[in-house]
Design a protein around this motif. Structure first.
Motif, PDB file in Angstrom:
ATOM      1  N   GLU A  28      -4.421  -0.757   9.190  1.00  0.00           N
ATOM      2  CA  GLU A  28      -4.686  -0.351   7.905  1.00  0.00           C
ATOM      3  C   GLU A  28      -4.255   0.964   7.541  1.00  0.00           C
ATOM      4  O   GLU A  28      -3.515   0.984   6.460  1.00  0.00           O
ATOM      5  CB  GLU A  28      -6.043  -1.054   7.053  1.00  0.00           C
ATOM      6  N   ALA A  29      -4.728   1.802   8.189  1.00  0.00           N
ATOM      7  CA  ALA A  29      -4.534   3.095   8.059  1.00  0.00           C
ATOM      8  C   ALA A  29      -2.817   3.316   7.944  1.00  0.00           C
ATOM      9  O   ALA A  29      -2.400   4.149   7.232  1.00  0.00           O
ATOM     10  CB  ALA A  29      -5.186   4.180   8.855  1.00  0.00           C
ATOM     11  N   ALA A  30      -2.401   2.835   9.084  1.00  0.00           N
ATOM     12  CA  ALA A  30      -0.734   2.965   9.400  1.00  0.00           C
ATOM     13  C   ALA A  30      -0.097   2.248   8.132  1.00  0.00           C
ATOM     14  O   ALA A  30       0.896   2.772   7.730  1.00  0.00           O
ATOM     15  CB  ALA A  30      -0.270   2.294  10.638  1.00  0.00           C
ATOM     16  N   ARG A  31      -0.674   1.232   7.879  1.00  0.00           N
ATOM     17  CA  ARG A  31      -0.094   0.290   6.457  1.00  0.00           C
ATOM     18  C   ARG A  31       0.043   1.291   5.407  1.00  0.00           C
ATOM     19  O   ARG A  31       1.022   1.409   4.805  1.00  0.00           O
ATOM     20  CB  ARG A  31      -0.846  -0.868   6.275  1.00  0.00           C
ATOM     21  N   ILE A  32      -0.981   1.887   5.141  1.00  0.00           N
ATOM     22  CA  ILE A  32      -1.069   2.816   4.084  1.00  0.00           C
ATOM     23  C   ILE A  32      -0.234   4.053   3.994  1.00  0.00           C
ATOM     24  O   ILE A  32       0.455   4.438   3.328  1.00  0.00           O
ATOM     25  CB  ILE A  32      -2.519   3.191   3.617  1.00  0.00           C
ATOM     26  N   ASP A  67      -8.974  -1.069  11.150  1.00  0.00           N
ATOM     27  CA  ASP A  67      -8.840   0.246  10.505  1.00  0.00           C
ATOM     28  C   ASP A  67      -7.636   1.012  10.826  1.00  0.00           C
ATOM     29  O   ASP A  67      -6.891   1.622  10.091  1.00  0.00           O
ATOM     30  CB  ASP A  67     -10.106   1.226  10.350  1.00  0.00           C
ATOM     31  N   PHE A  68      -7.187   0.971  12.045  1.00  0.00           N
ATOM     32  CA  PHE A  68      -6.063   1.795  12.632  1.00  0.00           C
ATOM     33  C   PHE A  68      -4.729   0.907  12.135  1.00  0.00           C
ATOM     34  O   PHE A  68      -3.904   1.955  11.696  1.00  0.00           O
ATOM     35  CB  PHE A  68      -5.847   1.638  14.014  1.00  0.00           C
ATOM     36  N   TYR A  85      -5.841   8.235  15.489  1.00  0.00           N
ATOM     37  CA  TYR A  85      -5.369   7.323  16.752  1.00  0.00           C
ATOM     38  C   TYR A  85      -5.877   8.248  17.868  1.00  0.00           C
ATOM     39  O   TYR A  85      -5.314   9.511  17.966  1.00  0.00           O
ATOM     40  CB  TYR A  85      -3.826   7.337  16.360  1.00  0.00           C
ATOM     41  N   PHE A  89     -10.986   6.110   5.934  1.00  0.00           N
ATOM     42  CA  PHE A  89     -11.931   5.125   6.600  1.00  0.00           C
ATOM     43  C   PHE A  89     -13.224   5.590   7.121  1.00  0.00           C
ATOM     44  O   PHE A  89     -13.358   6.360   7.574  1.00  0.00           O
ATOM     45  CB  PHE A  89     -11.269   4.176   7.542  1.00  0.00           C
ATOM     46  N   PRO A 145       0.888  -1.212  -0.020  1.00  0.00           N
ATOM     47  CA  PRO A 145       0.198  -0.094   0.080  1.00  0.00           C
ATOM     48  C   PRO A 145       0.954   1.227   0.056  1.00  0.00           C
ATOM     49  O   PRO A 145       0.698   2.311  -0.707  1.00  0.00           O
ATOM     50  CB  PRO A 145      -0.872   0.036   1.293  1.00  0.00           C
TER      51      PRO A 145
END
Lengths: 352, 292
Positions: free
Chosen positions: B186-190, B183-184, A87, A81, A72
């Motif tokens: 995955e957001a960090a992964r992106i 989601d946390f 966070y 999302f 990604p």
């Protein structure tokens, strides 16, 4: 900015196929909305574009690159999302700047970039707050800010407005649209709400059971629906569908005088489904088609939805908000022939 | 309201809500009595320990909680004995290292089992869980044979190795990571973080209560551990506090007053740790759905 292309995208979860060969090209700078009911494959498509999931077969291209095997972070995308995914243990400033952690920029440049994004989103005074001190709309703006800060080629939005109340959703819809007009990045937006799709998109992709049903501008999908599913899914209240018969250029409906239909693809006499949107079916009018008894009224202010029983079938029409008919009244309903859509009774495809 | 009529402030007395007396049933009294009895049962040994640490030997078997002739000689003796400090340091080193190790590795394994899908994931999880069903006593002989063959007898490593990672900790952390939305991650992964960075920067701060609870459980468990350190060490300089305290017993005599004094001193760090983090223990236990 970059274009995005999906080529024959197929996805299986175990033995269940959820995407059946999706082909789609999104132009550079285009705002495209994937819309459809739950389980139609819209979020799966988005996750495959983002690289959070892999396709079983098919290609994803961002710009000129095939990105199937890229992580990604290597795809130059950003995603917002549904649950914001900001966070809770970080301030707004750290949340927005989080995407720049791995960027090769000086600290001063990073700070300037975060400040710039906060200014665009009118969040400068909120930068030192924690997410639990923000409203739902502000949290969503932080999530958008985190996506914006990296200036990605493509923005992906996964039902970002679903958790907001109706008023805030309308407001954020407008803000996202304005944002797109300002920054001009390619946006792929997933929603199950057809109103969101109609109001925001340059083009809408309507999906059902892992297949694309129609791709078109909001006007095209509303006025020229490709099939019965699209006709019913787009527009609220949904299109009235009546059983009829086509013969020699005329459409016959029970209890209605036959009307002319200039469809060229029909050669023989055949049963058809006739669709007419409530917006195009008015109470009274100059060319009455049906007559029926009013069952229920739904006043919406500027207009009133009128539920009328015609030959045992309930249809919805629109009447003036100021002088609607009363329940129990027998009313005539009119529509022009050009607003009548014909669909094949078996396949549900539009007859042209 | 008539024009010109102003709203008068309500007097404070009116704002005081008089609560009706809470009706109390016999059942409630019985519950209180049972809870009070339980409390007394738990506090009594500690009270006796504290009391005994201020008593002379002749008064030791007198169950009075207030000593007739209180003394601090026991404390002076224990604190002047250099071995006590060595044992204290040993216990502290072992408890701190095992705690850090558990916090890191239990959470790493728990996170992996929770957030990654890979073949054999459930098998690994069930295998880890199944070790919880084996009593510690049954593991002592295998542990001893391992220590012996690896040359870990009489070493810090030998005392620590069985507790550096625990099935309980792994299970606890896995349950907590379930509460962290994907989601946390995955957001960090992106956003470009690698998996280790995501675990450390995003996931770990979100499970702080669990980490604190785990740290306390592990610290207390290792601070008070007795059987394994007793078996694996012969060198007195490697004794932990609970083992060291037993050396106050000699062949003909057990010096209970000194043991009680050492035990009272040994309680201080655990009390401090518990008082600081007790709210996390309760949250941790509640969220993990476990009984303490």
């Amino acid at each position: 900015m970059a274009s995005v292309a999906l080529q024959n995208l197929v996805k299986f979860y175990g033995k269940t196929q959820v995407l059946h060969g999706i082909d789609l090209t999104v132009a550079d700078g285009e705002f495209i909305v994937l819309v459809g009911p739950s389980g139609c494959g819209k979020s799966t498509s988005l996750r495959i574009i983002s690289g959070l999931e892999g396709a079983t077969s098919g290609d994803v291209m961002i710009g000129e690159r095939v990105v199937n095997n890229l992580e990604p972070k290597e795809r130059d995308i950003a995603m917002v999302f549904q649950n914001y995914a900001i966070y809770p243990h970080m301030s707004v400033r750290r949340n927005i700047g989080f995407g720049l952690r791995t960027a090769k920029m000086s600290k001063a440049d990073k700070t300037a970039r975060v400040d710039e994004v906060a200014r665009i989103l009118s969040m400068t005074e909120l930068l030192d707050r924690k997410p639990d001190q923000l409203s739902g709309g502000q949290r969503q703006r932080v999530a958008i800010g985190r996506a914006m800060v990296r200036d990605p080629a493509v923005f992906l939005f996964d039902e970002p407005l679903s958790n907001l109340d109706a008023q805030l959703r309308t407001q954020m819809r407008l803000e996202i649209k304005k944002l797109h007009q300002r920054v001009g990045n390619t946006i792929i937006f997933v929603t199950h709400d057809q109103v969101e799709a109609m109001t925001m998109a340059d083009r809408i992709v309507i999906m059902k059971e892992g297949r694309i049903q129609q791709v078109g501008t909001p006007q095209e999908v509303f006025h020229l629906p490709a099939n019965l599913f699209v006709a019913r899914f787009i527009g609220a209240p949904e299109m009235n569908i009546l059983k009829g018969h086509w013969r020699d250029g005329l459409v016959f409906l029970d209890g209605v005088a036959p009307f002319k239909s200039d469809v060229s693809s029909l050669l023989k006499s055949q049963p058809v489904l006739v669709g007419v949107r409530p917006d195009h079916l008015t109470v009274g009018g100059e060319s009455p088609l049906f007559a029926g008894t009013v069952n229920v009224l739904e006043p919406l202010g500027s207009e009133t939805l009128v539920y009328v029983t015609v030959n045992g079938t309930e249809v919805i029409a629109k009447a003036s908000g100021r002088a609607p008919p009363a329940v129990g009244d027998v009313v005539s309903l009119s529509a022009s022939a050009e607003d009548m859509h014909l669909f094949d009774e078996t396949s549900g495809q539009r007859i042209t | 309201m008539a024009a010109g009529q102003s709203i008068k402030p309500v007097s404070d007395a009116l704002l005081e809500v008089k609560r009706p007396p809470v009706p109390r049933s016999y059942g409630q009294y019985i519950r209180w009595l049972l809870l009070f009895s339980g409390g007394v049962l738990m506090v009594m040994p500690i009270a006796y320990m504290l009391s005994a640490s201020f008593k002379y030997p002749f008064e030791l078997y007198n169950l009075n909680l207030i000593p007739e002739e209180p003394t601090i000689e026991n404390y002076t003796y224990v604190l002047e004995d250099g071995r006590f400090y060595q044992w204290f340091i040993n216990s502290m080193v072992i408890a701190v290292i095992t705690t850090i190790s558990n916090v890191l590795f239990d959470s790493l394994v728990g996170y992996t089992l929770c957030k990654f899908r890979f073949p054999g994931r459930m098998f690994v999880f069930i295998a880890i869980l199944s070790t919880l069903m084996i009593p510690t006593e049954m593991l002592i002989i295998p542990w001893y044979l391992m220590s012996k063959s690896f040359g870990w007898l009489d070493s810090y490593w030998g005392i620590m190795f069985p507790g550096l990672m625990t099935a309980f900790g792994t299970f606890l952390m896995k349950q907590f990571f379930e509460t962290v939305p994907d989601d946390f991650i995955e957001a960090a992964r992106i956003d470009g973080l690698n998996e280790l960075q995501i675990w450390w920067t995003v996931a770990m701060p979100l499970v702080k209560p669990a980490l604190a609870a785990l740290a306390i459980f592990v610290f207390l468990g290792n601070w008070t551990a007795f059987i394994w350190p007793l078996i694996v060490t012969n060198d007195q300089s490697l004794y932990t506090l609970p083992i060291g305290l037993t050396t106050f017993s000699v062949e003909q005599q057990v010096e209970w007053e000194l043991i009680m004094t050492g035990a009272a001193l040994a309680t201080i760090p655990t009390l401090i740790v518990f008082l600081i983090f007790q709210r996390y223990i309760i949250r941790g236990v509640v969220m993990a759905g476990l009984k303490g």
